[in-house]
Design a protein around this motif. Structure first.
Motif, mmCIF file in Angstrom:
data_model
loop_
_atom_site.group_PDB
_atom_site.id
_atom_site.type_symbol
_atom_site.label_atom_id
_atom_site.label_comp_id
_atom_site.label_asym_id
_atom_site.label_seq_id
_atom_site.Cartn_x
_atom_site.Cartn_y
_atom_site.Cartn_z
ATOM 1 N N ARG A 1 1.009 -1.175 -0.013
ATOM 2 C CA ARG A 1 0.112 0.071 -0.008
ATOM 3 C C ARG A 1 1.002 1.356 0.022
ATOM 4 N N ALA A 2 2.149 1.400 0.778
ATOM 5 C CA ALA A 2 2.736 2.282 0.838
ATOM 6 C C ALA A 2 3.763 2.654 -0.405
ATOM 7 N N TYR A 3 4.067 1.618 -1.087
ATOM 8 C CA TYR A 3 5.016 1.702 -2.075
ATOM 9 C C TYR A 3 4.590 1.314 -3.513
ATOM 10 N N ASP A 4 3.425 0.492 -3.486
ATOM 11 C CA ASP A 4 2.952 0.160 -4.453
ATOM 12 C C ASP A 4 3.674 -1.049 -5.388
ATOM 13 N N THR A 5 4.429 -1.756 -4.552
ATOM 14 C CA THR A 5 5.228 -2.606 -5.153
ATOM 15 C C THR A 5 6.067 -3.555 -4.050
ATOM 16 N N VAL A 6 6.142 -4.971 -4.485
ATOM 17 C CA VAL A 6 6.611 -5.796 -3.343
ATOM 18 C C VAL A 6 7.957 -6.139 -3.761
ATOM 19 N N ASP A 7 8.515 -5.444 -4.715
ATOM 20 C CA ASP A 7 10.018 -5.840 -5.385
ATOM 21 C C ASP A 7 11.099 -5.105 -4.437
ATOM 22 N N GLU A 8 11.970 -5.833 -3.834
ATOM 23 C CA GLU A 8 12.618 -5.199 -2.701
ATOM 24 C C GLU A 8 13.669 -3.952 -3.415
ATOM 25 N N THR A 9 14.092 -4.404 -4.733
ATOM 26 C CA THR A 9 14.953 -3.221 -5.370
ATOM 27 C C THR A 9 14.211 -2.288 -5.651
#
Lengths: 119, 140, 181
Positions: A99-107
């Motif tokens: 929700r905060a970053y709109d991604t779940v990719d660490e990089t």
């Protein structure tokens, strides 16, 4: 020789493959799955140690008195249920991150953080 | 989740869900004699509720079993477990020393194990349902 | 080789193959489902190693609930994995060295299934021989779980309770209310 140690070796192979997913993959959900694989390999290690050749499940019956060791079973039984709760907690944190970053990719998350630091 | 599920899925679940719930109760109360116990029973019961929520939508499941009730069950289970421990202390024994509950030694052990397995089952089942509800609610 | 060894070998091999396939997959949906397969195979392995209670739990929890929760999670985050280039050499070196050290460590372990292993000579014989008198129920795993080590189990239940509280705090209604969007 091989039959004596095969369980332990496969456990270590599984453990290392789970560990590999955790450190090499940048997708957070896949990292959680890697942790689950690692955890299950530890469960298999404990249960392998509790096995007695020719024994049976530790439920007392009149026909035999050779049972596998019940103590690791108790430890792992509760550990499995705890592992699903911790997995759920990890997934909840990932949902918040999404929700905060709109991604779940660490990089990608690190890139967004770096951008924010520059501003 | 308000998409329409197929007739076959709905009808098969209508047959399966009561059987799964009954099996959960069997596992709960037969855990002293065969494989099973509170941990497994709670999870199987939660699986039945989650299956219902997957097929008919979470809102339908929450009409029968609202989130607030589930959260109360979480607390009730762990309080039952710790309550048995406190009761044994009040009755003069050690924490979770079941022998003081009843006169017969083995009957007391049976009662104690029955009660704390029940506590474990209630908490574990309710926790699984609550976690599923929350994750599913968040996905909307 | 007796039938038990063959079952054991083939289940362990299938477990390893599942993880190899899982590492190479790109679709998160396929990854989640193969992790369910992995859990179910390990439940089968637990039955082969006489741990029926553990197998029961693993089948219900690992293959059942965990898979559903992971599916719910990828419905939030999207099922496609963004591919990013990664250095593969360093992780491979790390797991090779760690794995080699651990395999060296297993050579000191007692052989698989040895009834004289230290683990079987300490407290377990007491549980197996005395529990029918002290507790009076046939399932020794339940006696240890609920009576001999009831205090530990209370701790485990508290851990599960805490995890649920954490999830509810992170994602529950109050968390949604506090957000300014």
């Amino acid at each position: 020789m091989i039959a004596d140690y095969f369980n332990y070796w496969v456990v270590i192979v599984l453990m290392m493959m789970g560990f590999y997913i955790v450190i090499s993959d940048s997708n957070l959900i896949k990292k959680i799955i890697g942790l689950n694989i690692f955890q299950t390999s530890v469960f298999i290690l404990f249960i392998s140690m509790s096995k007695v050749k020719g024994g049976t499940a530790p439920i007392l019956i009149a026909e035999t008195d050779l049972y596998s060791n019940p103590l690791p079973h108790v430890l792992i039984l509760t550990a499995i249920v705890v592992s699903v709760s911790t997995t759920a907690l990890g997934l909840a944190i990932i949902a918040r991150i999404h929700r905060a970053y709109d991604t779940v990719d660490e990089t990608a998350i690190h890139e967004q953080d770096d951008l924010q630091d520059d501003n | 989740m308000d998409r329409r599920t197929s007739l076959i899925v709905r009808e098969v679940c209508r047959l399966i869900i009561p059987a799964v719930m009954l099996f959960a109760l069997y596992v709960q109360f037969h855990g002293e004699y065969g494989p099973g116990g509170g941990f497994q029973a709670g999870v199987i019961f939660a699986a039945a509720v989650i299956l219902y929520a997957l097929v008919h939508g979470r809102q339908k499941a929450q009409q029968i079993l609202p989130t607030n009730t589930v959260v109360r069950f979480i607390v009730a289970g762990i309080l039952l477990y710790a309550g048995v421990g406190v009761t044994t202390m009040v009755m003069g024994g050690n924490f979770l020393d079941y022998d003081v509950l009843l006169h017969g030694h083995q009957q007391a052990q049976h009662l104690g194990i029955f009660l704390i397995e029940l506590g474990v089952g209630i908490t574990v089942g309710a926790v699984m349902i609550a976690i599923f509800y929350t994750l599913d609610e968040f996905s909307e | 080789m007796d039938i038990e060894t063959i079952v054991n070998f083939s289940l362990l091999t299938m477990l390893a193959l599942t993880v190899v396939v899982l590492i190479r997959m790109k679709s998160l949906l396929a990854i989640v489902l193969s992790s369910g397969v992995y859990s179910f195979l390990s439940a089968g392995l637990f039955v082969a190693m006489d741990a029926v209670d553990v197998a029961f739990t693993e089948a219900a929890v690992g293959a059942g609930i965990t898979t559903v929760l992971l599916l719910a999670a990828i419905s939030i985050t999207g099922r496609r994995q963004t591919v990013s280039k990664h250095k593969r050499f360093l992780p491979l070196a790390v797991i090779t060295i760690t794995g080699a050290a651990l395999i060296y460590g297993t050579l000191d372990m007692p052989p698989y299934g040895d009834p004289m292993a230290p683990i079987h000579t300490h407290v377990a014989p007491h549980y197996l021989t005395q529990s029918s008198e002290e507790i009076g129920i046939p399932n020794v795993v339940t006696s240890v779980l609920a009576s001999y080590r009831g205090y530990d189990t209370l701790g485990e239940v508290a851990v599960i309770f805490t995890a649920a509280v954490g999830v509810l705090l992170l994602l529950g209604r109050t968390a949604k209310k506090g957000e300014h969007k």
